[in-house]
Design a protein around this motif. Structure first.
Motif, short mmCIF file in Angstrom:
data_model
loop_
_atom_site.label_atom_id
_atom_site.label_comp_id
_atom_site.label_asym_id
_atom_site.label_seq_id
_atom_site.Cartn_x
_atom_site.Cartn_y
_atom_site.Cartn_z
N LEU A 144 -39.00 29.78 2.97
CA LEU A 144 -39.48 30.58 4.10
C LEU A 144 -39.10 29.87 5.39
O LEU A 144 -39.16 28.64 5.48
CB LEU A 144 -40.99 30.75 4.02
N ASP A 171 -34.90 35.81 9.40
CA ASP A 171 -36.27 35.31 9.24
C ASP A 171 -36.73 35.65 7.83
O ASP A 171 -36.95 36.82 7.51
CB ASP A 171 -37.18 35.96 10.29
N ASN A 229 -39.64 35.54 5.43
CA ASN A 229 -41.09 35.36 5.46
C ASN A 229 -41.72 36.19 4.35
O ASN A 229 -41.03 36.94 3.65
CB ASN A 229 -41.65 35.71 6.84
N CYS A 230 -43.02 36.08 4.20
CA CYS A 230 -43.72 36.78 3.11
C CYS A 230 -43.55 38.29 3.16
O CYS A 230 -43.60 38.95 2.13
CB CYS A 230 -45.20 36.41 3.11
#
Length: 133
Positions: free
Chosen positions: A74, A98, A100-101
């Protein structure tokens, strides 16, 4: 009054879920808007470097043969073309990525602009210090 006793062993299990993301790159011809090259140009063999937030190369993508990077931590990355496909101008865009989750598997379309003519091609190559593409 104090008493002595034994200590029972305690065993715990911890499950750690490692979350990793991916980046998949698809190079398209800018004029046609599809993944088909014009004339004698080819979209394969362009090389893009993926950089971490500190500017270190994390991995490399080569269009047509290695279009995907798996197992990315991440975080924020940048992607930059370092070698153009044959017959195409170098893509000078810097792409912010990016992982990310909410966005684990990034799919990115990039567009290559074919050289308009041989003279313009040679002038651009000379300016970039490239002897041959």
């Amino acid at each position: 009054m104090m008493s002595t006793g034994g200590i029972d062993d305690v065993t715990s299990t911890i499950n750690i879920k490692v979350v990793g993301g991916s980046l998949e790159l698809n190079k398209l011809d800018k004029d046609l808007g599809i993944d088909m090259a014009q004339g004698e140009a080819i979209l394969d063999d362009a090389i893009y470097n993926l950089y971490d937030k500190d500017g270190n190369i994390v991995d490399t993508i080569t269009t047509g043969s290695k279009n995907k990077i798996d197992g990315l931590a991440l975080g924020k990355y940048t992607l930059k073309e370092v070698v153009p496909s044959k017959g195409y101008l170098l893509d000078t865009n810097i792409y912010d990525i990016d992982i990310n989750c909410d966005n684990l598997n990034v799919k990115l379309d990039v567009y290559g602009m074919v050289f308009a003519d041989r003279k313009r091609c040679q002038e651009t190559m000379k300016m970039l210090g490239i002897n041959e593409i």
